[in-house]
Design a protein around this motif. Structure first.
Motif, PDB file in Angstrom:
ATOM      1  N   GLY A   1     -60.621  12.445  -5.959  1.00  0.00           N
ATOM      2  CA  GLY A   1     -61.676  13.249  -5.343  1.00  0.00           C
ATOM      3  C   GLY A   1     -62.971  12.481  -5.177  1.00  0.00           C
ATOM      4  N   TYR A   2     -63.252  11.611  -6.127  1.00  0.00           N
ATOM      5  CA  TYR A   2     -64.525  10.877  -6.057  1.00  0.00           C
ATOM      6  C   TYR A   2     -64.491   9.801  -4.962  1.00  0.00           C
TER       7      TYR A   2
ATOM      8  N   ALA B   1     -64.416  19.228  -7.722  1.00  0.00           N
ATOM      9  CA  ALA B   1     -63.683  18.891  -6.499  1.00  0.00           C
ATOM     10  C   ALA B   1     -63.078  20.153  -5.890  1.00  0.00           C
TER      11      ALA B   1
ATOM     12  N   ALA C   1     -54.533  17.846 -12.381  1.00  0.00           N
ATOM     13  CA  ALA C   1     -54.887  16.465 -12.742  1.00  0.00           C
ATOM     14  C   ALA C   1     -56.397  16.238 -12.591  1.00  0.00           C
ATOM     15  N   LEU C   2     -56.994  16.786 -11.531  1.00  0.00           N
ATOM     16  CA  LEU C   2     -58.444  16.621 -11.337  1.00  0.00           C
ATOM     17  C   LEU C   2     -59.208  17.308 -12.464  1.00  0.00           C
TER      18      LEU C   2
ATOM     19  N   ARG D   1     -58.137  17.829 -15.455  1.00  0.00           N
ATOM     20  CA  ARG D   1     -57.952  17.082 -16.696  1.00  0.00           C
ATOM     21  C   ARG D   1     -58.780  15.803 -16.732  1.00  0.00           C
ATOM     22  N   MET D   2     -59.042  15.230 -15.548  1.00  0.00           N
ATOM     23  CA  MET D   2     -59.878  14.015 -15.544  1.00  0.00           C
ATOM     24  C   MET D   2     -61.370  14.372 -15.504  1.00  0.00           C
ATOM     25  N   GLY D   3     -61.662  15.665 -15.424  1.00  0.00           N
ATOM     26  CA  GLY D   3     -63.057  16.102 -15.500  1.00  0.00           C
ATOM     27  C   GLY D   3     -63.717  16.348 -14.156  1.00  0.00           C
ATOM     28  N   ASN D   4     -62.966  16.233 -13.076  1.00  0.00           N
ATOM     29  CA  ASN D   4     -63.549  16.491 -11.752  1.00  0.00           C
ATOM     30  C   ASN D   4     -63.311  17.947 -11.344  1.00  0.00           C
TER      31      ASN D   4
ATOM     32  N   ASN E   1     -66.143  15.427  -1.883  1.00  0.00           N
ATOM     33  CA  ASN E   1     -65.346  15.547  -3.115  1.00  0.00           C
ATOM     34  C   ASN E   1     -64.298  16.656  -2.922  1.00  0.00           C
TER      35      ASN E   1
END
Lengths: 395, 303
Positions: A214-215, B94, B85-86, B88-91, B41
């Motif tokens: 996303g980034y 998004a 997954a996003l 869990r990775m902290g995003n 994002n």
């Protein structure tokens, strides 16, 4: 190599706890030890207890993962694909019809070069049957997944841990296959390694910079024109050629760390005097092991890696036997052909190298018991010069 | 003034020029508005559809954001995995957005859509409903309107069944936000994108998608026809929050469905003498659908 020492009560493994686990629970335990972060799930007998146990582990906080009840196996694999695209370590399990239903996505996952480990507890298709059979996973040979077949609960646990190293090294998905009930629902002694031991062997999943996070905007899977499509297949093919050596290397390194080593194929009692080599997979191997004392002329070639087929290891294992040795694959699969899947792979591997007499033995489909008596009947049939293809419980 | 302009205008373009859509297609325009509001994002999950092509072939992208092309039947499932997954990775900020056609939504993807809606997945699902499998060359889907011809319902066996009430199906999942949108009502459309963005959970937008090759229309007429679809009540603008219905636009006068249908070649055969009953039937069904919608709005706030 299945280490029979696990069955010996006097042997113990350092930094392990002995437990009594069914194959399915060994699988759940391994997924936890490997710190799988995303588990999409859909129930299907005989796999169900794997995901049930994982849902319990997540619900109680014993395991830090996102567990999602999906609407079908097709969706399970599509969700697994999405999470892997975004860099998560993924685990799930399925069986028979579920694997057949997910077929489309199996191709997509392999073609996207996504690492993941999935268990398949083998059962056949229609008419309804939930018992041991390998026609489901063997029918997926051409989806591009690495396939590892397991014989004991210990091997299930150990193979899943090795599977994550293999899949994350080559970005090719790994399917770990269990026999329904004979393995999935049978309790056995299992040495469960400490978390720290597994952590030392299997580090957290490394980011490779291709993950959709996303980034950093990325595009994955757009239309590829004819002049470019093969580029990806060629790169993949080059990695497929590395699988057999990698499976052997990881199995050896696993042995150094955990005290139990494994190879792509296991050769048991194969020597100059061997008259018959049974080519086996999974639990039937254990049964054949049981008759070796009374049949010293019999050897076993156990296939652990089936796809890509471990050609070099097979040829090497048979290099010691004479040309008049009989090679007899036992096929717990019927795929609509004159011969089962295993003999096709064996012939391909041996073509131009050795010219053995080969008998293909259809046995044990739909969970039919293959007992020591059945194996002895196979030996009798082979010795009476039968047809090339034997249905052991017919004619 | 700036606030007013924001309601209509794209202040910061988030798509690249050169979309591969046909002239007059709804996809390029709707993605342009969505992307301008959702920002970079954002991960767009695209099942087989016209947008698979419009998004650009391998190595190219139509939109400033990420695109994941996935299998036809399971875009919401793929989005589920990406969302997890996003997170869990902290995003968590998004946006995960499915961009699907009507075939991927009404037909082959319906189970996966229902699953994601039932689970309350935190994703936005956008359906560009152009009423047929347009990417494969105009075959009937269950979104194809009554009376239309397609290559698999050629005249005289034009489609004689009604499209599925997908808004009814989706909103029956008790989701926080579902809305219909029209490219002729940009202010309403942009407001709905913002509302979807600011809502958590499973959000669903259905856009009436112009398709000149599929509808046999003049590309320059795309927006006019989309406006007529709303004015004739063929495609009412409304939103559903959980089970509560709100109609966003009440046409000022009764415009007969013919006014919209006659501009589309896919309905040409309905204007022949032998098909006049079909036209009447369409009008009757549209009137009844509208009355039902008004009633649904009336009772929505009684509970």
């Amino acid at each position: 190599m299945t280490d029979t020492r696990t069955l010996n009560e006097k042997i113990s493994f350092e930094r392990h706890t002995p437990k009594i686990l069914k194959g399915n629970f060994a699988a759940s335990e391994a997924a936890k030890l490997c710190k799988a972060g995303f588990i999409p799930a859909y129930p299907i007998t005989p796999q169900t207890t794997i995901v049930e146990e994982l849902s319990r582990k997540v619900a109680t906080g014993e395991m830090d993962a996102t567990y999602v009840n999906m609407d079908s196996e097709h969706s399970v694999f599509a969700a697994a694909m999405g999470a892997a695209i975004s860099g998560e370590r993924v685990f799930t399990a399925t069986s028979g019809q579920g694997l057949f239903y997910a077929h489309e996505v199996l191709h997509a996952i392999a073609h996207f070069r996504l690492p993941m480990v999935v268990c398949n507890v083998g059962r056949p298709s229609i008419p309804w049957n939930i018992w041991a059979d390998q026609s489901d996973s063997l029918a997926q040979r051409d989806t591009g997944w690495i396939q590892l077949y397991t014989e004991t609960s210990q091997e299930v646990l150990d193979t899943i841990i090795q599977g994550y190293i293999i899949t994350e090294t080559l970005d090719i998905p790994v399917m770990v296959v269990l026999d329904a009930f004979y393995l999935s629902h049978t309790s056995e002694n299992v040495w469960v390694p400490e978390q720290s031991l597994v952590d030392e062997f299997l580090p957290p999943k490394k980011k490779k910079g291709v993950e959709v996070d996303g980034y950093n905007p990325k595009v994955i899977g757009g239309l590829i024109p004819p002049d470019q499509y093969e580029t990806f297949e060629y790169a993949w093919w080059k990695d497929v050629l590395k699988v057999e050596d990698l499976v052997n290397r990881v199995g050896k390194e696993f042995g150094e760390k955990f005290g139990r080593s494994y190879q792509a194929v296991e050769s048991v009692n194969i020597n100059e005097n061997t008259k018959i080599v049974f080519v086996t997979t999974s639990t039937i191997t254990t049964t054949v092991r049981g008759i070796l004392d009374t049949h010293p002329e019999v050897g076993i070639l156990k296939l652990r890696l089936i796809k890509p087929f471990p050609e070099k290891s097979v040829v090497k294992a048979l290099s010691i036997v004479s040309d008049d040795t009989v090679i007899a694959p036992i096929e717990r699969n019927f795929l609509g052909g004159k011969e089962g899947a295993i003999i096709q792979e064996m012939k391909r591997a041996l073509y131009g190298k050795r010219n053995f007499k080969m008998y293909d033995i259809y046995a044990g489909m739909g969970g039919k018991d293959v007992s020591p008596t059945t194996i002895e009947k196979m030996i009798e049939k082979i010795n009476s010069n039968p047809d090339e293809v034997i249905w052991i419980d017919f004619d | 003034m700036a606030e007013l302009a924001h309601k209509f205008l794209i202040e910061e373009e988030k798509v690249y020029p050169g979309a591969l859509s046909c002239r007059g297609c709804g996809w390029a325009l709707l993605v342009r508005h969505i992307a301008s509001i959702l920002g970079e994002n954002t991960v767009y999950v695209v099942p087989a559809s016209c947008y698979s092509i419009i998004a650009g072939p391998f190595g190219l992208s139509h939109v400033r954001g990420s695109i994941v092309h996935t299998v036809f039947a399971a875009a919401p499932a793929t989005a589920t995995g990406i969302r997890a997954a996003l997170d869990r990775m902290g995003n968590r900020d998004a946006n995960v957005v499915v961009l699907a056609g009507d075939g991927g939504t009404f037909d082959i993807g319906l189970q996966s859509l229902s699953g994601a809606a039932s689970r309350g997945e935190n994703i936005i699902y956008v359906c560009n409903n152009n009423g047929a499998y347009m990417n494969t060359g105009i075959q009937t889907s269950t979104a194809t309107p009554y009376g239309a011809v397609t290559t698999t319902n050629p005249n005289p066996s034009y489609k004689k069944t009604w499209p599925k009430d997908l808004m009814g199906i989706v909103s029956s999942h008790n989701i926080p936000y579902a809305a219909t949108c029209s490219l002729a009502y940009i202010q309403d459309f942009r407001k709905k994108i913002e509302k979807a963005q600011n809502t958590k959970g499973f959000r669903f937008l259905m856009i009436d998608g112009p398709c000149p090759p599929g509808h046999k229309t003049d590309p320059s007429q795309s927006i006019s026809i989309a406006r007529l679809a709303v004015e004739t009540k063929l495609f009412p603008l409304f939103e559903v929050e959980h089970h509560r219905v709100k109609i966003n636009y009440f046409p000022k006068k009764d415009v007969p469905v013919e006014e919209c249908l006659k501009l589309q070649g896919r309905f040409r055969h309905l204007f022949k003498e032998e098909a006049k009953d079909a036209l009447k039937e369409i009008q009757a069904q549209v009137d009844s659908n509208w009355k039902r919608l008004v009633k649904l709005e009336e009772i929505s706030y009684q509970f």
